[in-house]
Design an enzyme around this catalytic site. Structure first.
Site, PDB file in Angstrom:
ATOM      1  N   ASN A  11     -11.745 -32.636 -75.608  1.00 22.74           N
ATOM      2  CA  ASN A  11     -12.447 -33.322 -74.509  1.00 22.74           C
ATOM      3  C   ASN A  11     -12.381 -32.503 -73.228  1.00 22.74           C
ATOM      4  O   ASN A  11     -11.289 -32.137 -72.783  1.00 22.74           O
ATOM      5  CB  ASN A  11     -11.783 -34.682 -74.241  1.00 22.74           C
ATOM      6  CG  ASN A  11     -11.850 -35.578 -75.463  1.00 22.74           C
ATOM      7  OD1 ASN A  11     -12.896 -36.135 -75.774  1.00 22.74           O
ATOM      8  ND2 ASN A  11     -10.741 -35.699 -76.186  1.00 22.74           N
TER       9      ASN A  11
ATOM     10  N   ARG B 115      -2.587 -42.480 -79.964  1.00 23.96           N
ATOM     11  CA  ARG B 115      -3.442 -43.649 -80.150  1.00 23.96           C
ATOM     12  C   ARG B 115      -3.399 -44.023 -81.612  1.00 23.96           C
ATOM     13  O   ARG B 115      -3.435 -43.149 -82.484  1.00 23.96           O
ATOM     14  CB  ARG B 115      -4.888 -43.286 -79.812  1.00 23.96           C
ATOM     15  CG  ARG B 115      -5.349 -43.837 -78.503  1.00 23.96           C
ATOM     16  CD  ARG B 115      -6.773 -43.480 -78.238  1.00 23.96           C
ATOM     17  NE  ARG B 115      -7.114 -42.133 -78.680  1.00 23.96           N
ATOM     18  CZ  ARG B 115      -8.347 -41.647 -78.657  1.00 23.96           C
ATOM     19  NH1 ARG B 115      -9.343 -42.380 -78.243  1.00 23.96           N
ATOM     20  NH2 ARG B 115      -8.580 -40.399 -79.056  1.00 23.96           N
TER      21      ARG B 115
ATOM     22  N   ARG C 230      -8.186 -32.750 -72.920  1.00 22.63           N
ATOM     23  CA  ARG C 230      -7.321 -33.377 -73.937  1.00 22.63           C
ATOM     24  C   ARG C 230      -7.794 -32.938 -75.309  1.00 22.63           C
ATOM     25  O   ARG C 230      -8.963 -33.114 -75.639  1.00 22.63           O
ATOM     26  CB  ARG C 230      -7.356 -34.901 -73.840  1.00 22.63           C
ATOM     27  CG  ARG C 230      -6.162 -35.553 -74.565  1.00 22.63           C
ATOM     28  CD  ARG C 230      -6.281 -37.082 -74.622  1.00 22.63           C
ATOM     29  NE  ARG C 230      -7.324 -37.470 -75.525  1.00 22.63           N
ATOM     30  CZ  ARG C 230      -8.164 -38.484 -75.330  1.00 22.63           C
ATOM     31  NH1 ARG C 230      -8.072 -39.242 -74.257  1.00 22.63           N
ATOM     32  NH2 ARG C 230      -9.101 -38.751 -76.202  1.00 22.63           N
TER      33      ARG C 230
ATOM     34  N   GLU D  56     -11.189 -33.508 -81.981  1.00 21.94           N
ATOM     35  CA  GLU D  56     -12.157 -33.034 -80.987  1.00 21.94           C
ATOM     36  C   GLU D  56     -11.416 -32.528 -79.754  1.00 21.94           C
ATOM     37  O   GLU D  56     -10.229 -32.801 -79.568  1.00 21.94           O
ATOM     38  CB  GLU D  56     -13.147 -34.131 -80.579  1.00 21.94           C
ATOM     39  CG  GLU D  56     -12.498 -35.262 -79.829  1.00 21.94           C
ATOM     40  CD  GLU D  56     -13.469 -36.048 -78.942  1.00 21.94           C
ATOM     41  OE1 GLU D  56     -14.561 -35.556 -78.618  1.00 21.94           O
ATOM     42  OE2 GLU D  56     -13.092 -37.165 -78.560  1.00 21.94           O
TER      43      GLU D  56
ATOM     44  N   LYS E 297     -19.426 -31.065 -79.406  1.00 17.34           N
ATOM     45  CA  LYS E 297     -18.951 -30.915 -80.785  1.00 17.34           C
ATOM     46  C   LYS E 297     -19.599 -29.705 -81.444  1.00 17.34           C
ATOM     47  O   LYS E 297     -19.039 -29.110 -82.360  1.00 17.34           O
ATOM     48  CB  LYS E 297     -19.191 -32.206 -81.537  1.00 17.34           C
ATOM     49  CG  LYS E 297     -18.160 -33.239 -81.052  1.00 17.34           C
ATOM     50  CD  LYS E 297     -18.526 -34.659 -81.236  1.00 17.34           C
ATOM     51  CE  LYS E 297     -17.388 -35.547 -80.783  1.00 17.34           C
ATOM     52  NZ  LYS E 297     -17.553 -36.149 -79.470  1.00 17.34           N
TER      53      LYS E 297
ATOM     54  N   GLU F 160     -20.020 -38.420 -76.363  1.00 16.11           N
ATOM     55  CA  GLU F 160     -18.616 -38.701 -76.062  1.00 16.11           C
ATOM     56  C   GLU F 160     -18.433 -40.194 -75.868  1.00 16.11           C
ATOM     57  O   GLU F 160     -19.395 -40.908 -75.588  1.00 16.11           O
ATOM     58  CB  GLU F 160     -18.211 -38.017 -74.742  1.00 16.11           C
ATOM     59  CG  GLU F 160     -18.361 -36.520 -74.731  1.00 16.11           C
ATOM     60  CD  GLU F 160     -17.524 -35.840 -75.786  1.00 16.11           C
ATOM     61  OE1 GLU F 160     -16.410 -36.316 -76.069  1.00 16.11           O
ATOM     62  OE2 GLU F 160     -17.994 -34.838 -76.346  1.00 16.11           O
ATOM     63  N   GLY F 161     -17.194 -40.646 -75.984  1.00 14.37           N
ATOM     64  CA  GLY F 161     -16.888 -42.009 -75.577  1.00 14.37           C
ATOM     65  C   GLY F 161     -16.782 -43.010 -76.717  1.00 14.37           C
ATOM     66  O   GLY F 161     -16.549 -44.189 -76.484  1.00 14.37           O
TER      67      GLY F 161
ATOM     68  N   LYS G  81     -21.463 -36.143 -86.704  1.00 11.17           N
ATOM     69  CA  LYS G  81     -21.316 -36.422 -85.267  1.00 11.17           C
ATOM     70  C   LYS G  81     -22.489 -35.877 -84.457  1.00 11.17           C
ATOM     71  O   LYS G  81     -22.833 -34.701 -84.589  1.00 11.17           O
ATOM     72  CB  LYS G  81     -20.035 -35.779 -84.724  1.00 11.17           C
ATOM     73  CG  LYS G  81     -18.758 -36.262 -85.387  1.00 11.17           C
ATOM     74  CD  LYS G  81     -17.537 -35.668 -84.677  1.00 11.17           C
ATOM     75  CE  LYS G  81     -16.244 -36.090 -85.365  1.00 11.17           C
ATOM     76  NZ  LYS G  81     -15.057 -35.570 -84.663  1.00 11.17           N
TER      77      LYS G  81
ATOM     78  N   SER H 195      -9.364 -39.601 -71.071  1.00  5.71           N
ATOM     79  CA  SER H 195      -8.731 -40.793 -70.507  1.00  5.71           C
ATOM     80  C   SER H 195      -7.337 -41.061 -71.087  1.00  5.71           C
ATOM     81  O   SER H 195      -6.846 -40.341 -71.943  1.00  5.71           O
ATOM     82  CB  SER H 195      -9.643 -42.002 -70.705  1.00  5.71           C
ATOM     83  OG  SER H 195      -9.951 -42.118 -72.060  1.00  5.71           O
TER      84      SER H 195
HETATM   85  P1  ADP Z   1     -15.753 -39.377 -79.448  1.00  6.64           P
HETATM   86  O1  ADP Z   1     -16.105 -38.191 -78.634  1.00  6.64           O
HETATM   87  O2  ADP Z   1     -16.816 -40.392 -79.497  1.00  6.64           O
HETATM   88  O3  ADP Z   1     -14.392 -39.907 -79.098  1.00  6.64           O
HETATM   89  P2  ADP Z   1     -14.502 -38.310 -81.850  1.00  6.64           P
HETATM   90  O4  ADP Z   1     -14.936 -37.046 -82.482  1.00  6.64           O
HETATM   91  O5  ADP Z   1     -13.207 -38.286 -81.144  1.00  6.64           O
HETATM   92  O6  ADP Z   1     -15.691 -38.833 -80.941  1.00  6.64           O
HETATM   93  O7  ADP Z   1     -14.455 -39.439 -82.976  1.00  6.64           O
HETATM   94  C1  ADP Z   1     -14.099 -40.772 -82.712  1.00  6.64           C
HETATM   95  C2  ADP Z   1     -12.992 -41.219 -83.650  1.00  6.64           C
HETATM   96  O8  ADP Z   1     -13.415 -41.066 -85.011  1.00  6.64           O
HETATM   97  C3  ADP Z   1     -11.718 -40.410 -83.541  1.00  6.64           C
HETATM   98  O9  ADP Z   1     -10.893 -40.899 -82.512  1.00  6.64           O
HETATM   99  C4  ADP Z   1     -11.113 -40.606 -84.922  1.00  6.64           C
HETATM  100  O10 ADP Z   1     -10.445 -41.855 -85.026  1.00  6.64           O
HETATM  101  C5  ADP Z   1     -12.335 -40.640 -85.833  1.00  6.64           C
HETATM  102  N1  ADP Z   1     -12.627 -39.280 -86.347  1.00  6.64           N
HETATM  103  C6  ADP Z   1     -13.473 -38.383 -85.807  1.00  6.64           C
HETATM  104  N2  ADP Z   1     -13.472 -37.225 -86.515  1.00  6.64           N
HETATM  105  C7  ADP Z   1     -12.598 -37.385 -87.525  1.00  6.64           C
HETATM  106  C8  ADP Z   1     -12.160 -36.556 -88.603  1.00  6.64           C
HETATM  107  N3  ADP Z   1     -12.629 -35.329 -88.794  1.00  6.64           N
HETATM  108  N4  ADP Z   1     -11.245 -37.072 -89.456  1.00  6.64           N
HETATM  109  C9  ADP Z   1     -10.761 -38.327 -89.296  1.00  6.64           C
HETATM  110  N5  ADP Z   1     -11.141 -39.152 -88.302  1.00  6.64           N
HETATM  111  C10 ADP Z   1     -12.054 -38.707 -87.417  1.00  6.64           C
HETATM  112 MG    MG Z   2     -12.550 -38.930 -79.247  1.00  3.98          MG
END
Ligand code: ADP
Ligand code: MG
Length: 519
Positions: A152, A488, A130, A150, A334, A406-407, A402, A157
């Site tokens: 996945n 979402r 995803r 990101e 990442k 994950e998660g 970051k 999920s």
């Molecule tokens: P995880 O792997 O823990 O899901 P993510 O990289 O998806 O980590 O980050 C979690 C959440 O943080 C994302 O769903 C989003 O809402 C927010 N986020 C992460 N990176 C960004 C970004 N570059 N700009 C805006 N929001 C972000």
């Molecule tokens: Mg995420």
């Protein structure tokens, strides 16, 4: 539709929609196990309760150009990550750059090394991917684009619930919105079809077929490797039911907690290393596992002891087709995303052509258009630039830091970045990446969460699913498909968007044509 149809509903309409959405959700399995805030675990010891998942009352407006962009690039993304997974030398370098301070990635890589020494017996690999995005606009009036949050490669999920959310909003658009007092909800809704559950299940089914007939005397099966006490279980069950529904071949599916791998599975005698599953509830039956679909194993909490790592090693060396392999899981870090997206400089030449065939310039530029700036925190040229940004009390406000996790719930946002970096040894910094925050144009919606309405500004995140099967050894792609979408949505005051974590909610897209750059 208007940008803000939901603010115009009356309290009575809000009550009516609450009833309708609650009932539809329960009746159609748009559900989760109740969170402790709704019902204490002790109050449901037999685990018989389900509750409606948080959801928006209306589909959120989403630019059609952006939606199309995400759909169009997904198969190229599938190919890209299949290709990265095959590049062991590249991934070894990635793991080295992340460094020993990240015990989790270090241990994960050790699993691959051990299996490599012995030789893999399964070369086919399944990806249920995803790719997550937010809408970005360079300036007011410019055409919006999606930028990737990101990618996945493990436990992607919500594919089971997102197709249902699309169905819910379609149902409301024909049965409820036309009768709202305000005319805004009565416009024509452009609600794209979304068969994510069916398509993801098709990916698993295809891998099951690719595995071929049993080579032990036991029937083949699929194992969903899960976490104990999973609240988002119905999302997973819907994929299982779709797999069963596919008719022509019957596929036995079992749910196996990650912590019980060594207890209930063995490897067949001989060199084939077929994975045998012995269901505890059926002591006289044994199955040969064709596909392991992991909805666990993506974070340190699934590996509380060495035996959990032994369990992962045991699966990795088996002949089952893994979704994902360790290599594919590492490809989804990442750090890999950062390496792909780090702005090019003379000392940092483009890396994408290493993975995507150079003649395919359109695919290459489609991929690149979804990147936003991501920097390493090492001592390279870009790394030093990132360290300056991360230490600056003003500049850091446009960034997120970051770790390789994950998660949800692991990132450090904005002004929290400088003190956080100060609190850890500088030698650990390279295990983090610094990413520019994407700031989508605001939209409004109403979220129904635990029976209560929350109205206000929201931020939407689009996920596009993809399924891919490839041969690690020959590089041949055996299956590559786009597999539906997830929208979402979270309140605009929240940094994280996890639905299960209680920050976000399910939504679907109401596609809008962008006129003069206005969304
Ligand atoms: P995880 O792997 O823990 O899901 P993510 O990289 O998806 O980590 O980050 C979690 C959440 O943080 C994302 O769903 C989003 O809402 C927010 N986020 C992460 N990176 C960004 C970004 N570059 N700009 C805006 N929001 C972000
Ligand atoms: Mg995420």
């Amino acid at each position: 539709m208007s940008e803000d149809s939901s603010s115009e509903i009356t309290p009575n309409e809000g009550e009516r929609l609450t009833e309708v959405v609650k009932d539809w959700s329960l009746a159609h399995g748009l559900t989760v196990r109740p969170p402790p805030a709704v019902i204490a675990a002790e109050a449901d010891p037999a685990g018989i309760l389900a509750t409606a998942v948080p959801v928006t009352l209306f589909p959120s407006p989403f630019p059609r150009v952006c939606f199309d962009q995400g759909i169009a690039v997904q198969e190229t993304y599938n190919e890209l990550y299949a290709s990265i997974s095959q590049d062991e030398a590249f991934l070894a370098q990635v793991v080295k750059e992340i460094g020993d301070s990240d015990d989790f990635i270090t241990e994960l890589w050790k699993v691959h090394i051990r299996v490599k020494e012995e030789g893999y017996v399964q070369h086919k690999s399944l990806g249920l991917f995803r790719s997550d995005y937010m809408v970005h606009q360079d300036s007011k009036g410019s055409t919006p684009q999606i930028k990737q949050v990101e990618f996945n490669t493990i436990a992607s999920s919500f594919g089971g619930l997102s197709s249902r959310t699309s169905s819910l909003h379609k149902f409301l658009a024909s049965t409820e919105y036309p009768f709202l007092e305000s005319p805004v909800g009565r416009g024509s809704w452009q609600l794209p079809d979304n068969d994510s559950a069916t398509r993801l299940a098709s990916g698993i089914k295809e891998a099951f077929i690719q595995y071929g007939p049993s080579s032990t005397s036991h029937p083949t099966c699929v194992v969903f490797l899960v976490q104990g006490g999973e609240r988002n279980i119905f999302d997973q069950r819907h994929l299982e039911y779709e797999l069963q529904r596919s008719g022509d071949v019957h596929i036995p599916v079992f749910r196996l907690p990650f912590s019980e791998v060594l207890e209930h599975t063995t490897l067949a005698e001989g060199s084939g290393r077929q994975l045998l599953y012995h269901p505890p509830q059926l002591p006289s039956h044994t199955f040969e596992v064709a596909v392991i679909y992991m909805r666990s194993g993506y974070g340190p909490s699934d590996y509380p002891n060495q035996s959990a790592w032994e369990g992962r090693y045991h699966l990795e060396r088996s002949a089952a087709i893994k979704c994902p392999t360790v290599l594919t899981q590492v490809a989804g870090t990442k750090k890999v995303q950062q390496i792909l997206a780090t702005p090019e400089t003379p000392s940092n030449p483009p890396i994408l052509p290493r993975f995507v065939v150079a003649k395919d310039t359109v695919s290459l530029s489609n991929l690149k258009n979804t990147f936003t700036n991501i920097y390493p925190l090492d001592d390279s040229e870009s790394g030093l630039k990132a360290r300056k940004i991360a230490a600056d009390p003003e500049l850091c406000k446009g960034y997120v830091l970051k770790p390789q996790r994950e998660g949800g719930g692991n990132n450090i946002y904005r002004s929290a970045i400088p003190p956080f970096l100060k609190s850890i040894p500088e030698s650990h910094w390279p295990s983090y990446i610094l990413m520019e925050l994407i700031t989508p144009p605001p939209v409004k919606n109403t979220i129904l969460r635990n029976g209560k309405l929350e109205h206000g500004g929201v931020i939407c995140e689009l996920g596009i699913y993809g399924t891919c099967i490839w041969n690690q050894q020959s590089g041949e792609i055996l299956h590559n498909k786009q597999a539906g979408y997830l929208l979402r949505t979270k309140g605009d005051q929240s940094e994280e968007g996890g639905v299960a974590a209680g920050f976000g909610c399910m939504d679907s897209c109401s596609l809008v044509d962008v006129v003069g750059g206005a969304i």
